[in-house]
Design a protein around this motif. Structure first.
Motif, PDB file in Angstrom:
ATOM      1  N   ALA A  63      -4.229   5.479  -2.727  1.00  0.00           N
ATOM      2  CA  ALA A  63      -4.593   6.478  -1.728  1.00  0.00           C
ATOM      3  C   ALA A  63      -5.537   7.499  -2.339  1.00  0.00           C
ATOM      4  O   ALA A  63      -5.532   7.736  -3.549  1.00  0.00           O
ATOM      5  CB  ALA A  63      -3.341   7.168  -1.187  1.00  0.00           C
ATOM      6  N   GLY A  99      -9.593  11.392   2.336  1.00  0.00           N
ATOM      7  CA  GLY A  99     -10.553  10.753   3.219  1.00  0.00           C
ATOM      8  C   GLY A  99     -10.341   9.275   3.410  1.00  0.00           C
ATOM      9  O   GLY A  99     -11.155   8.612   4.066  1.00  0.00           O
ATOM     10  N   ARG A 100      -9.279   8.720   2.853  1.00  0.00           N
ATOM     11  CA  ARG A 100      -9.007   7.285   2.986  1.00  0.00           C
ATOM     12  C   ARG A 100      -7.582   7.095   3.479  1.00  0.00           C
ATOM     13  O   ARG A 100      -6.645   7.600   2.880  1.00  0.00           O
ATOM     14  CB  ARG A 100      -9.181   6.575   1.639  1.00  0.00           C
ATOM     15  CG  ARG A 100      -9.171   5.062   1.736  1.00  0.00           C
ATOM     16  CD  ARG A 100      -9.406   4.457   0.361  1.00  0.00           C
ATOM     17  NE  ARG A 100      -8.193   4.446  -0.454  1.00  0.00           N
ATOM     18  CZ  ARG A 100      -8.179   4.256  -1.761  1.00  0.00           C
ATOM     19  NH1 ARG A 100      -9.317   4.121  -2.426  1.00  0.00           N
ATOM     20  NH2 ARG A 100      -7.034   4.246  -2.429  1.00  0.00           N
ATOM     21  N   GLN A 101      -7.441   6.366   4.574  1.00  0.00           N
ATOM     22  CA  GLN A 101      -6.124   6.138   5.145  1.00  0.00           C
ATOM     23  C   GLN A 101      -5.332   5.129   4.322  1.00  0.00           C
ATOM     24  O   GLN A 101      -5.899   4.205   3.737  1.00  0.00           O
ATOM     25  CB  GLN A 101      -6.250   5.636   6.593  1.00  0.00           C
ATOM     26  CG  GLN A 101      -6.852   6.654   7.557  1.00  0.00           C
ATOM     27  CD  GLN A 101      -6.026   7.917   7.653  1.00  0.00           C
ATOM     28  OE1 GLN A 101      -4.793   7.883   7.651  1.00  0.00           O
ATOM     29  NE2 GLN A 101      -6.707   9.048   7.751  1.00  0.00           N
ATOM     30  N   ARG A 129      -3.224   1.981   3.715  1.00  0.00           N
ATOM     31  CA  ARG A 129      -3.156   0.684   4.388  1.00  0.00           C
ATOM     32  C   ARG A 129      -1.727   0.381   4.827  1.00  0.00           C
ATOM     33  O   ARG A 129      -0.760   0.754   4.167  1.00  0.00           O
ATOM     34  CB  ARG A 129      -3.637  -0.427   3.458  1.00  0.00           C
ATOM     35  CG  ARG A 129      -5.077  -0.310   2.972  1.00  0.00           C
ATOM     36  CD  ARG A 129      -5.477  -1.574   2.234  1.00  0.00           C
ATOM     37  NE  ARG A 129      -4.447  -1.981   1.285  1.00  0.00           N
ATOM     38  CZ  ARG A 129      -4.221  -3.251   0.941  1.00  0.00           C
ATOM     39  NH1 ARG A 129      -4.925  -4.221   1.487  1.00  0.00           N
ATOM     40  NH2 ARG A 129      -3.275  -3.548   0.059  1.00  0.00           N
ATOM     41  N   GLY A 169      -5.046  10.817   2.519  1.00  0.00           N
ATOM     42  CA  GLY A 169      -4.829  10.335   3.884  1.00  0.00           C
ATOM     43  C   GLY A 169      -3.521   9.598   4.055  1.00  0.00           C
ATOM     44  O   GLY A 169      -3.499   8.411   4.371  1.00  0.00           O
TER      45      GLY A 169
END
Length: 264
Positions: free
Chosen positions: A60, A63-65, A67, A187
């Motif tokens: 993680a 700005g990145r979700q 998974r 995120g």
């Protein structure tokens, strides 16, 4: 003998059977699909829970979700808690009691932060009384926890709404929470399972997720619907055979009557 099958009453029965069979086939296939989906999800969650811990930054980042395949992976992260921006998450029952989740940002060395769900606390004595929340440890903390994707209305089943008391939210939405923070936020969030140093008092840990039976009920329902197909066909055949038997029993009684009737 079988001309009765073309009467309106029997034609209606044929139509019902022909409509019921594909409906039961569809319902059975749908349940089997749900079984496969839930079994795959159960296997994935179980594997993630049992996997060895990995650093948070490997899964993680701001700005990145997170998974879906990484849900409940055990991660480690070090940083300093920021109690000034702590939040309470409403409508989170545990052990059959109403309460709140306690969210506290953990600021890491690179200037970013991750939202940490430190656990659960019961509601206050009254609706207007704030709950008692144990403070987080001070200084550098090493946190271990389960990685979770940010919550949405669809994933949580809760409907977000404005007008909540200050410091309270309904969803653990890392992106929305991060808008009010002076640093970037990962995120997703971490569900605390352990930390060093251990505080003297802490919120009650969130229980490990129940992976369930992996869709076992869906498998049973799928088999049940397909058994209904056999029951429908068997019942249809049985009614036809019973009607034929009744007509054959009535034939000897009708034959003397027809023989004794005067010719035209």
């Amino acid at each position: 003998m079988y001309r009765f099958l073309l009467t309106p009453r029997w034609l209606a029965l044929h139509v019902v059977v022909l409509l019921v069979i594909p409906a039961f086939v569809f319902l059975g296939r749908w349940q089997f699909g749900r079984f496969e989906e839930r079994s795959a999800n159960s296997d994935r969650v179980t594997a993630n829970i049992e996997a060895a811990p990995v650093p948070l930054e490997s899964l993680a980042a701001p700005g990145r979700q997170v998974r879906e395949d990484d849900r409940f992976r055990t991660v480690t992260v070090a940083g300093t808690y920021d109690p000034a921006h702590a939040l309470l998450v409403r409508r989170r029952p545990q052990n059959g009691l109403p309460g709140f989740y306690v969210l506290t940002p953990l600021v890491t060395g690179d200037g970013a932060a991750v939202i940490v769900n430190r656990g659960w606390v019961p509601v206050g004595a009254t609706a207007d009384t704030a709950p008692e929340v144990p403070p987080p440890p001070t200084g550098q903390v090493n946190v271990t926890g389960r990685l979770r994707p940010t919550e949405t209305e669809e994933s949580s089943g809760l409907r977000d709404r404005p007008g909540l008391p200050a410091g309270q939210v309904l969803l653990i939405d890392a992106g929305k929470i991060g808008q009010g923070l002076p640093y970037q936020v990962v995120g997703g969030y971490v569900e605390l399972t352990g930390q060093r140093p251990q505080p003297q008092a802490a919120p009650e840990p969130v229980p490990q997720p129940d992976v369930g039976a992996g869709g076992g009920l869906n498998l049973a329902y799928g088999i049940q619907w397909w058994l209904f197909i056999a029951i429908a066909i068997g019942g249809w055949i049985m009614l036809i055979r019973r009607e034929v038997a009744e007509r054959r029993e009535q034939e000897p009684a009708r034959a003397p009557e027809e023989a004794g009737s005067p010719a035209n």
